[in-house]
Design a protein around this motif. Sequence first.
Motif, PDB file in Angstrom:
ATOM      1  N   VAL A   1       0.854  -1.186   0.000  1.00 27.46           N
ATOM      2  CA  VAL A   1       0.000   0.000   0.000  1.00 27.46           C
ATOM      3  C   VAL A   1       0.889   1.234   0.000  1.00 27.46           C
ATOM      4  CG1 VAL A   1      -1.721   1.331   1.285  1.00 27.46           C
ATOM      5  CG2 VAL A   1      -1.910  -1.156   1.148  1.00 27.46           C
ATOM      6  N   LYS A   2       0.630   2.120  -0.926  1.00 28.33           N
ATOM      7  CA  LYS A   2       1.435   3.326  -1.095  1.00 28.33           C
ATOM      8  C   LYS A   2       0.541   4.552  -0.944  1.00 28.33           C
ATOM      9  CE  LYS A   2       3.794   0.589  -4.609  1.00 28.33           C
ATOM     10  NZ  LYS A   2       2.704  -0.405  -4.752  1.00 28.33           N
ATOM     11  N   LYS A   3       1.134   5.731  -0.889  1.00 28.39           N
ATOM     12  CA  LYS A   3       0.382   6.975  -0.768  1.00 28.39           C
ATOM     13  C   LYS A   3       0.696   7.888  -1.935  1.00 28.39           C
ATOM     14  CE  LYS A   3       0.011   7.303   4.290  1.00 28.39           C
ATOM     15  NZ  LYS A   3       0.283   8.166   5.465  1.00 28.39           N
ATOM     16  N   PHE A   4      -0.362   8.542  -2.420  1.00 32.38           N
ATOM     17  CA  PHE A   4      -0.192   9.550  -3.456  1.00 32.38           C
ATOM     18  C   PHE A   4      -0.753  10.877  -2.953  1.00 32.38           C
ATOM     19  CE2 PHE A   4      -2.060  11.941  -7.031  1.00 32.38           C
ATOM     20  CZ  PHE A   4      -0.883  12.280  -7.684  1.00 32.38           C
ATOM     21  N   PRO A   5       0.042  11.959  -2.985  1.00 33.82           N
ATOM     22  CA  PRO A   5      -0.450  13.252  -2.505  1.00 33.82           C
ATOM     23  C   PRO A   5      -1.237  13.982  -3.590  1.00 33.82           C
ATOM     24  CG  PRO A   5       1.867  13.442  -3.090  1.00 33.82           C
ATOM     25  CD  PRO A   5       1.478  12.004  -3.348  1.00 33.82           C
ATOM     26  N   LEU A   6      -2.523  14.171  -3.352  1.00 33.29           N
ATOM     27  CA  LEU A   6      -3.352  14.977  -4.247  1.00 33.29           C
ATOM     28  C   LEU A   6      -3.675  16.265  -3.492  1.00 33.29           C
ATOM     29  CD1 LEU A   6      -4.847  15.439  -6.842  1.00 33.29           C
ATOM     30  CD2 LEU A   6      -6.741  14.045  -5.984  1.00 33.29           C
ATOM     31  N   LEU A   7      -2.894  17.303  -3.743  1.00 34.20           N
ATOM     32  CA  LEU A   7      -2.944  18.542  -2.974  1.00 34.20           C
ATOM     33  C   LEU A   7      -3.118  19.735  -3.898  1.00 34.20           C
ATOM     34  CD1 LEU A   7       0.163  17.780  -0.697  1.00 34.20           C
ATOM     35  CD2 LEU A   7      -2.246  17.271  -0.190  1.00 34.20           C
ATOM     36  N   MET A   8      -3.749  20.776  -3.392  1.00 39.37           N
ATOM     37  CA  MET A   8      -3.851  22.007  -4.157  1.00 39.37           C
ATOM     38  C   MET A   8      -2.447  22.589  -4.382  1.00 39.37           C
ATOM     39  SD  MET A   8      -6.802  22.984  -5.221  1.00 39.37           S
ATOM     40  CE  MET A   8      -8.435  22.221  -5.096  1.00 39.37           C
ATOM     41  N   PRO A   9      -2.153  23.052  -5.592  1.00 39.61           N
ATOM     42  CA  PRO A   9      -0.796  23.532  -5.918  1.00 39.61           C
ATOM     43  C   PRO A   9      -0.574  24.977  -5.465  1.00 39.61           C
ATOM     44  CG  PRO A   9      -2.165  23.600  -7.874  1.00 39.61           C
ATOM     45  CD  PRO A   9      -3.021  22.987  -6.791  1.00 39.61           C
ATOM     46  N   ASN A  10      -0.634  25.187  -4.143  1.00 45.22           N
ATOM     47  CA  ASN A  10      -0.406  26.519  -3.572  1.00 45.22           C
ATOM     48  C   ASN A  10      -1.307  27.571  -4.218  1.00 45.22           C
ATOM     49  OD1 ASN A  10       1.670  25.810  -1.675  1.00 45.22           O
ATOM     50  ND2 ASN A  10       3.028  25.522  -3.428  1.00 45.22           N
ATOM     51  N   VAL A  11      -2.607  27.336  -4.097  1.00 45.27           N
ATOM     52  CA  VAL A  11      -3.593  28.234  -4.710  1.00 45.27           C
ATOM     53  C   VAL A  11      -3.863  29.425  -3.797  1.00 45.27           C
ATOM     54  CG1 VAL A  11      -4.671  26.348  -5.967  1.00 45.27           C
ATOM     55  CG2 VAL A  11      -5.539  26.960  -3.694  1.00 45.27           C
TER      56      VAL A  11
END
Length: 344
Positions: free
Chosen positions: A27-37
Amino acid sequence: MMAPTHMLFLRVVFLFLLFFDLTCCEVKKFPLLMPNVYPDRDELYLCTPARVVDDKSFYIVGFEPNATMNVAHHMLLFGCTTPGTTDQYWDCGEMAVSDQASNLRRASPCETGNHVIYAWARDAKTLELPEDVGFQVGKGTEIQYIVLQIHYSKKFPERKTDNSGLFLMYTEEPQSKLAGVLLLGVGGFIPPRSLTYMETACQIVEDKTIYPFAYRTHTHSLGRVVSGYTIKRDSKGRDHWSLIGKRDPLTPQMFYPVFDKSPVSYGGRLAARCTMDSRKRDRVTQVGPTNNDEMCNLYIMYYVQNTTPLDMKYCITEGPPYYHWTNEGNDLNNVPDFEASSLD
């Protein structure tokens, strides 16, 4: 056009995994984050996409929020066949009305293939799915993009930006139970100085059996109780209502374990009620996206075995004053009127 940052990151990550031949079951993690909006106005909805590589299937098995309620009013995670746009981020508050000029493109979260996967609000904690359960994305599915939507209720101070979002826990190992989300929602309006029931109900008309395992409530400030039920009719025509979940929607709006794990098959019904208290408000409150509006949503997270999740993604009624469970022609009986609006 340059590819969005998330698209490039996701492809690099997966190519890295393939190159080193890592085991599929990790199990891995992927960061889905706002790009410094920079949210430059009140009641702004922003979306950012991630492209799933098209030659593999992946299974999302958990969600770790990276947000606080003093910054983000709520977050939604959509699975799309195609996103509203492939810009790095865009204005996706299509229901909101703004007379302010913006340099951002305006589009829906999804252009095609809209699936709600996850929702968050009020400092909800990490959600891990049950063993062998996962949301399938990528090859062989309609979900080719993951889109994060965040509702920012307040304009940010000058030069302050945000990277709130989610860490997606995923695996390449096929899961034997595929997850889906059914959103029960209500339209309409709430009169002033009233206690109003907002209700919805629908029937499963697909030859599939769903197994609910988690539920989440969502209203704005007027919500007092949100309850959800499965309804099964006996041979004498009497409805039996079984409680899926019930909660004060002003507590953390995370997914909670269901009260009743009974499966729902073809012909079974699902229903939800939001009890709204406007007795201290002198104006009509419409259903809508801003803090001045209201929402009545119940999310039911479920899994299926040996098949795909329901094609039906939404169960929406027009709400008060037009729709109620007890309307003539709704064909519902034995309604648990008191229990549906009481936390006891």
